[in-house]
Design a protein around this motif. Sequence first.
Motif: not given
Length: 731
Positions: A264-271
Amino acid sequence: MFIKIILPLLFLFLCGSFVFGQNSEPGGTVRGVVKLAQSGKPVQNAVMTVAELKKSVSTDENGAFEIRDIPFGKYQIIAHLDRVPDAVKTVEVSANGATANVDFELNLSTVSEQVTVTATGNAEAIDKSYQPVTSVGALELAQRNPLSIGEALEYQTGVAKRSFGPASGRPVIRGFDGDRVLVLQDGLRVGGIASQSADEVEPVDVLSLDRVEIVKGPATLLYGSNAIGGVVNGISTNDVYQKGLSGYLTTFGGTNNYQAGASGGFKFGYKNFLFFGSGGGQKANDYRTPLGTVLNSYARSGNANGGAGYFARKGWLTFDYTYDWRRYGIPVEPDEFDFEYLRMRRHAFQIKGGLRELDSFIESGDFAVSYNDYVNREFEFESDENVTEFESLATNKNLNYRANFNHRRSGKFSGTFGFSGFTRDYESTGEEAPAPRTKQNSFAFYGLERVDFERIGFQFGGRVEQNGYKPEGNFRDRNFVGFSGGAGLRVPLWTGGSLVANYQHSFRAPALEELYNNGPHPGILVFDIGNENLKPEQGDGVDFSLRHSTDRVRFNAGVFYYRINNFVYTAFTGRIDEESNLPIIEYAQSNSRYFGGEASVEAKAVKNLWLSGKVDYVRAELTESNKPLPRIPPFRAVLGLDYRYQNFSLRPELILAAKQNRVFDNETTTAGYAVFNVNASYTVISGRTAHIFSVNAYNLNNKLYRNHLSFLKEIAPEIGRGVRFNYALRF
């Protein structure tokens, strides 16, 4: 050394961000909408890139995108969504201020990938690439056997599997193996030593990759002398910014060897910031064949990755860390009491960055630095005495770096130039440690240029590379400097069709074990004696391919011929080492030739039915004696159907291999075989979430067959009948 390399690259990145911050002249606009083929729903956060300009935007909540300030001309527009096959279309901006409209459909199924970054270092359509390239997406990788990268890629066109058991499978490209095939992740070395020894493993987590790209034939121009036979490059997407939260989950389980695992994996883009991570593990017990269970063929593995990045409008910088561990057995005879197994672990650190849309001669560029700390320990368990003994330890510390610069298009000319290198500290201790501790360093600079006319295209380039070895003890230092170069021609023949021709001159420095080994080498079942006086290999090759790509038919057929002077091979002496009971070989040199052909086709027969086929053949031999080279794949073919109805897909396939009776010294003939597999999948889409359920039934005819490229084919035939279930979630 690390500081000396990374600081100048960071300085270049920061200076470029300030100095080249001007805006370019206004031009035309490309706009459109991206949807999912299975549901017709819009795709948010798909990354849309103008390949020639390295210019990107993301789609909005309605799947719409708009790319402005495009000079007039023809461009490849690439639609990318993590873990979904990319799509590419050609669009023409007729004049400044004009608007070109182009819409995309992304397919959540195992369709062929259309984009490569490995062939030239920049994203481009596969059918526009000058070299033969195969790209395998995340969905297909998950549905194949992900135990090793060799297992996952077996039966791709022109790709076979060398093995010492299922956990150590490694790709063989057009008959090239070992130090002639380079395995990378994101264009950088992974630090393993599987090229040296068949019982070692390439530390690449297949399930965490967005895709794997295979460049077939010499790729020394961009990747160095270890790529004289080709490149396998695992691509992740941690350097692709996406706003908000996205991720994946893949789980699977199988019946034959009770294989199970998850990733499993994730990406979180903030600004301007991106945070990402992934992890997983898998296990497989001893597998079964029609003859019974193959003892000690089990495998265990686990991995974790995490990092962060900063993305400005004209630049980006990321850092990540990876940990990988594996434990696996070496298959043995059914009545054996001693069981060997290996325990591997790798720490990897990586910094990557880049600049884009610069108003200067250099319009974009990227750099990467990585450090790998690889350790593999070998043990022997004596089951009759319940005792475990340590046998050997191998360590490989590896620093890699590269920097690529894309210069601004000048008329019909565009191109890339750069430099790359690595340092390596290899040490082996214990009873089975044939090589001395050796330090290796390599540095190269290169250039690759393209000339695009209205009806024809050219590509040419060159590379100068240095490789140096400094062994400890009474061994001779060696230093090699060589040139690799090539030229290609692409001629459009009809709508969607083209003829591509390539010439490559390649240079390969001898490998460490070819120079300095002197002892038992169970990983290739010999007692090998190195030759400190070996000369570098010099190869010349040609490759011709005919390609066709439309909505209904995708076809690629090619032939190749390579001649390699000073080819290094294992010459059997006819003697046996008394202590290890292994045959003694010496590394010798002669001239060799490889020639063969391959073809693949996907054709839409009727509305919901596609036909597919693959075929490949290679013949390799020493030219002076006409003696066949060892472990060359036989003639192979894969015939398949793909029935697609709405969100359901059914894909039966028949795998055929001919008898291989062209054998080297101490090699035996391998019988041909036919194996029948069936794959099926169903996709459920809910909002921005996709669920993919799949079943892979393999070797349904329970055929007893052997892989000619396996060192242990007599005691470890290929796996028997089984079923693998897979669930993939993408959000």
